[in-house]
Design a protein around this motif. Structure first.
Motif, PDB file in Angstrom:
ATOM      1  N   GLY A 302       0.861  -1.262   0.259  1.00 17.49           N
ATOM      2  CA  GLY A 302       0.036   0.162   0.129  1.00 17.49           C
ATOM      3  C   GLY A 302       0.839   1.235  -0.061  1.00 17.49           C
ATOM      4  O   GLY A 302       2.140   1.381  -0.082  1.00 17.49           O
ATOM      5  N   ALA A 303       0.162   2.480   0.088  1.00 22.75           N
ATOM      6  CA  ALA A 303       0.802   3.586   0.052  1.00 22.75           C
ATOM      7  C   ALA A 303       1.780   3.974   1.230  1.00 22.75           C
ATOM      8  O   ALA A 303       2.879   4.498   1.054  1.00 22.75           O
ATOM      9  CB  ALA A 303      -0.171   4.751  -0.329  1.00 22.75           C
ATOM     10  N   THR A 304       1.379   3.353   2.304  1.00 22.30           N
ATOM     11  CA  THR A 304       2.309   3.556   3.496  1.00 22.30           C
ATOM     12  C   THR A 304       3.613   2.914   3.409  1.00 22.30           C
ATOM     13  O   THR A 304       4.755   3.347   3.611  1.00 22.30           O
ATOM     14  CB  THR A 304       1.638   2.771   5.024  1.00 22.30           C
ATOM     15  OG1 THR A 304       0.254   3.532   4.887  1.00 22.30           O
ATOM     16  CG2 THR A 304       2.460   3.165   5.989  1.00 22.30           C
ATOM     17  N   LYS A 305       3.893   1.724   2.748  1.00 19.30           N
ATOM     18  CA  LYS A 305       4.851   1.031   2.458  1.00 19.30           C
ATOM     19  C   LYS A 305       5.808   1.751   1.467  1.00 19.30           C
ATOM     20  O   LYS A 305       6.854   1.883   1.534  1.00 19.30           O
ATOM     21  CB  LYS A 305       4.633  -0.288   2.075  1.00 19.30           C
ATOM     22  CG  LYS A 305       4.067  -1.432   3.414  1.00 19.30           C
ATOM     23  CD  LYS A 305       5.248  -1.692   4.178  1.00 19.30           C
ATOM     24  CE  LYS A 305       4.926  -2.565   5.229  1.00 19.30           C
ATOM     25  NZ  LYS A 305       5.631  -2.795   6.447  1.00 19.30           N
ATOM     26  N   TYR A 306       5.004   2.192   0.429  1.00 16.81           N
ATOM     27  CA  TYR A 306       5.662   2.964  -0.663  1.00 16.81           C
ATOM     28  C   TYR A 306       6.192   4.251  -0.142  1.00 16.81           C
ATOM     29  O   TYR A 306       7.428   4.362  -0.354  1.00 16.81           O
ATOM     30  CB  TYR A 306       4.561   3.363  -1.654  1.00 16.81           C
ATOM     31  CG  TYR A 306       5.057   4.302  -2.854  1.00 16.81           C
ATOM     32  CD1 TYR A 306       6.051   3.914  -3.690  1.00 16.81           C
ATOM     33  CD2 TYR A 306       4.829   5.599  -2.830  1.00 16.81           C
ATOM     34  CE1 TYR A 306       6.483   4.749  -4.778  1.00 16.81           C
ATOM     35  CE2 TYR A 306       5.158   6.719  -3.725  1.00 16.81           C
ATOM     36  CZ  TYR A 306       6.069   6.160  -4.458  1.00 16.81           C
ATOM     37  OH  TYR A 306       6.324   7.120  -5.486  1.00 16.81           O
ATOM     38  N   TYR A 307       5.766   4.905   0.786  1.00 21.21           N
ATOM     39  CA  TYR A 307       6.321   6.186   1.343  1.00 21.21           C
ATOM     40  C   TYR A 307       7.417   5.782   2.219  1.00 21.21           C
ATOM     41  O   TYR A 307       8.528   6.639   2.106  1.00 21.21           O
ATOM     42  CB  TYR A 307       5.156   7.001   2.504  1.00 21.21           C
ATOM     43  CG  TYR A 307       3.863   7.477   1.794  1.00 21.21           C
ATOM     44  CD1 TYR A 307       4.200   7.591   0.243  1.00 21.21           C
ATOM     45  CD2 TYR A 307       3.213   8.104   2.401  1.00 21.21           C
ATOM     46  CE1 TYR A 307       3.098   8.497  -0.332  1.00 21.21           C
ATOM     47  CE2 TYR A 307       2.039   8.690   1.725  1.00 21.21           C
ATOM     48  CZ  TYR A 307       1.924   8.817   0.430  1.00 21.21           C
ATOM     49  OH  TYR A 307       1.062   9.694  -0.346  1.00 21.21           O
ATOM     50  N   GLU A 308       7.461   4.465   3.021  1.00 23.09           N
ATOM     51  CA  GLU A 308       8.752   4.161   3.813  1.00 23.09           C
ATOM     52  C   GLU A 308       9.701   3.933   2.635  1.00 23.09           C
ATOM     53  O   GLU A 308      11.000   4.164   2.927  1.00 23.09           O
ATOM     54  CB  GLU A 308       8.460   2.918   4.260  1.00 23.09           C
ATOM     55  CG  GLU A 308       7.398   3.239   5.755  1.00 23.09           C
ATOM     56  CD  GLU A 308       6.947   1.779   6.464  1.00 23.09           C
ATOM     57  OE1 GLU A 308       7.774   0.877   6.032  1.00 23.09           O
ATOM     58  OE2 GLU A 308       6.150   2.109   7.127  1.00 23.09           O
ATOM     59  N   ARG A 309       9.445   3.090   1.486  1.00 18.57           N
ATOM     60  CA  ARG A 309      10.189   2.778   0.843  1.00 18.57           C
ATOM     61  C   ARG A 309      11.187   3.943  -0.130  1.00 18.57           C
ATOM     62  O   ARG A 309      12.336   3.970  -0.324  1.00 18.57           O
ATOM     63  CB  ARG A 309       9.661   2.179  -0.570  1.00 18.57           C
ATOM     64  CG  ARG A 309      10.409   1.767  -1.909  1.00 18.57           C
ATOM     65  CD  ARG A 309      11.614   1.025  -1.559  1.00 18.57           C
ATOM     66  NE  ARG A 309      12.449   0.683  -3.053  1.00 18.57           N
ATOM     67  CZ  ARG A 309      13.270   1.334  -3.391  1.00 18.57           C
ATOM     68  NH1 ARG A 309      13.565   2.678  -2.809  1.00 18.57           N
ATOM     69  NH2 ARG A 309      13.859   1.241  -4.707  1.00 18.57           N
ATOM     70  N   VAL A 310      10.271   5.082  -0.327  1.00 14.09           N
ATOM     71  CA  VAL A 310      10.971   6.304  -1.092  1.00 14.09           C
ATOM     72  C   VAL A 310      11.522   7.338  -0.189  1.00 14.09           C
ATOM     73  O   VAL A 310      12.245   8.128  -0.734  1.00 14.09           O
ATOM     74  CB  VAL A 310      10.104   6.798  -2.257  1.00 14.09           C
ATOM     75  CG1 VAL A 310       9.546   5.691  -3.097  1.00 14.09           C
ATOM     76  CG2 VAL A 310       8.627   7.405  -1.513  1.00 14.09           C
ATOM     77  N   SER A 311      11.078   7.672   0.898  1.00 15.18           N
ATOM     78  CA  SER A 311      11.365   8.810   1.801  1.00 15.18           C
ATOM     79  C   SER A 311      13.003   8.796   1.915  1.00 15.18           C
ATOM     80  O   SER A 311      13.481   7.797   2.663  1.00 15.18           O
ATOM     81  CB  SER A 311      10.841   8.684   3.437  1.00 15.18           C
ATOM     82  OG  SER A 311       9.375   8.883   3.097  1.00 15.18           O
ATOM     83  N   PRO A 312      13.557   9.836   1.780  1.00 15.68           N
ATOM     84  CA  PRO A 312      15.023  10.061   1.986  1.00 15.68           C
ATOM     85  C   PRO A 312      15.569   9.872   3.507  1.00 15.68           C
ATOM     86  O   PRO A 312      16.542   9.539   3.701  1.00 15.68           O
ATOM     87  CB  PRO A 312      15.381  11.215   1.316  1.00 15.68           C
ATOM     88  CG  PRO A 312      14.113  11.639   0.411  1.00 15.68           C
ATOM     89  CD  PRO A 312      13.087  10.895   0.891  1.00 15.68           C
ATOM     90  N   VAL A 313      14.658  10.010   4.280  1.00 11.73           N
ATOM     91  CA  VAL A 313      14.928  10.127   5.894  1.00 11.73           C
ATOM     92  C   VAL A 313      15.486   8.703   5.987  1.00 11.73           C
ATOM     93  O   VAL A 313      16.178   8.699   6.852  1.00 11.73           O
ATOM     94  CB  VAL A 313      13.985  10.614   6.655  1.00 11.73           C
ATOM     95  CG1 VAL A 313      12.712   9.667   6.505  1.00 11.73           C
ATOM     96  CG2 VAL A 313      14.533  11.104   8.023  1.00 11.73           C
ATOM     97  N   ASN A 314      15.050   7.676   5.420  1.00  8.27           N
ATOM     98  CA  ASN A 314      15.140   6.280   5.782  1.00  8.27           C
ATOM     99  C   ASN A 314      16.350   5.718   5.153  1.00  8.27           C
ATOM    100  O   ASN A 314      16.883   4.742   5.446  1.00  8.27           O
ATOM    101  CB  ASN A 314      14.079   5.283   5.121  1.00  8.27           C
ATOM    102  CG  ASN A 314      12.708   5.419   6.118  1.00  8.27           C
ATOM    103  OD1 ASN A 314      12.895   6.066   7.204  1.00  8.27           O
ATOM    104  ND2 ASN A 314      11.726   5.582   5.378  1.00  8.27           N
TER     105      ASN A 314
END
Length: 394
Positions: A302-314
């Protein structure tokens, strides 16, 4: 009668003084010098050598509102006299992307030893005015080798494979673009430039082992959403109508275009991944589009996992090349509050260049004609990055 006239006059004067006070207070807050966040030699090098960091960025009065600034630049900026050499890059999985080159007549060649690869935002291509203006500014400031690596399916280039480029969770096309430049120009260094979704792509690439090659100098990024959140789609008013709505509509229209032009392959691909175009067409926000389309195509739940995937902070702690990120503190799409400033002291390769105003991917500098502060800041940062990588003042 006389007293009523006096009271009315006092109210008018009070209102005028209030408006003037508000304007001066706003200008005092908005018309300021940029601030650098970071630690280490790269930040200190920028502090010592940058001319822009010592000057105030003063957007026009009409551009103090970030949403209006976006509207003005998008609507009224004129395309610069830059030529586009059309090229395509064949990818290892059989796909194709447009890998165009920008040129101008009689441009300086001071930094012919470097190649710049621009990675555009979600809605941008080689023919977007903002991209052409950025390329023109780099060419005019001595970088004669400026290329743009478009995403799969952009610039009327067919997909030819069941894959999508980053910002859809995959950056291999950037790695292959770098390898292509290395084979063409084995003696030249490579610098990566991008904003918004393109900045995510570059951060993702620079945090990977694939970027640990001698040819890569570093990156100059701007308008980068540091940590994505579902809250980003809870927007309304000008923010929604001038930006988010158009972003979603443009995304859906692109999908419709892909289905029309490559119906058999794309239709089969979407069906395999469980993408329901009727649901996608009803998308109102980027969250809807990412939840119902982007996440399924990238194999995420879902979008939540996608956000985790692309967020530079991670992944910013993995970046081993110097990177400067230009971001406005009033950016409505990449909120400054998401920048965890301690991250820029933990990794000495990262420097955040923040301005009080600028909005998202705009930074309007003047109105007649419309120009952008980015067209000065990015070439200067690229020049200083080149000098720093070569040893600087060390």
């Amino acid at each position: 009668w006389y007293q009523r006239r006096v009271r009315a006059s006092l109210k008018t004067v009070s209102l005028v003084l209030l408006i003037i006070s508000w304007i001066f207070a706003t200008l005092k807050h908005k018309w300021t010098k940029p601030t650098l966040h970071g630690s280490g030699k790269f930040k200190q090098f920028l502090v010592n050598r940058s001319k822009l960091i010592k000057q105030k960025y003063c957007p026009p009065l009409l551009c103090l509102n970030p949403e209006l600034q976006f509207f003005i630049r998008t609507k009224y900026e004129k395309r610069p006299p830059v030529k586009i050499g059309k090229k395509t890059l064949s990818l290892s999985d059989g796909g194709l992307v447009a890998f165009d080159q920008f040129t101008i007549d009689e441009g300086p060649c001071d930094y012919d030893d470097h190649v710049i690869i621009i990675v555009p935002g979600f809605r941008e291509t080689s023919y977007s005015t903002k991209i052409m203006a950025l390329a023109f500014s780099l060419l005019k400031n001595g970088f004669p080798n400026v290329h743009i690596l478009n995403y799969r399916g952009y610039c009327s280039v067919p997909f030819n494979s069941k894959k999508m480029s980053f910002p859809f969770g995959e950056y291999n096309h950037l790695n292959e673009g770098v390898e292509s430049i290395e084979s063409q120009f084995p003696d030249k260094k490579i610098m990566l430039v991008g904003g918004c979704y393109g900045a995510w792509c570059i951060m993702d690439y620079l945090s990977s082992e694939q970027s640990n090659r001698p040819s890569i100098v570093g990156g100059v990024l701007h308008s980068c959403n540091w940590e994505l959140s579902p809250e980003d789609s809870n927007v309304s008013g000008l923010n929604y109508h001038l930006y988010h709505k158009k972003l979603v509509v443009d995304g859906v229209q692109r999908l419709e275009k892909y289905l029309k032009e490559e119906k058999e392959m794309v239709g089969e691909w979407f069906a395999e991944k469980g993408v329901d175009m009727n649901v996608v067409r009803s998308s109102r926000t980027m969250w809807d589009l990412e939840e119902n389309f982007i996440a399924p195509l990238t194999g995420l739940s879902g979008a939540t996992k996608y956000y985790e995937r692309v967020s530079p902070v991670n992944k910013c702690h993995k970046v081993k090349k110097p990177v400067v990120i230009i971001n406005s503190r009033d950016d409505f799409f990449a909120p400054f509050s998401r920048y965890r400033l301690p991250e820029f002291t933990k990794n000495p390769n990262l420097v955040l260049w923040s301005t009080a105003a600028g909005g998202h991917v705009c930074f309007v500098d003047q109105l007649f004609p419309v120009t952008s502060y980015l067209d000065k800041a990015v070439p200067e940062c690229a020049t200083l990055l080149r000098e720093f990588a070569a040893g600087g003042d060390d």
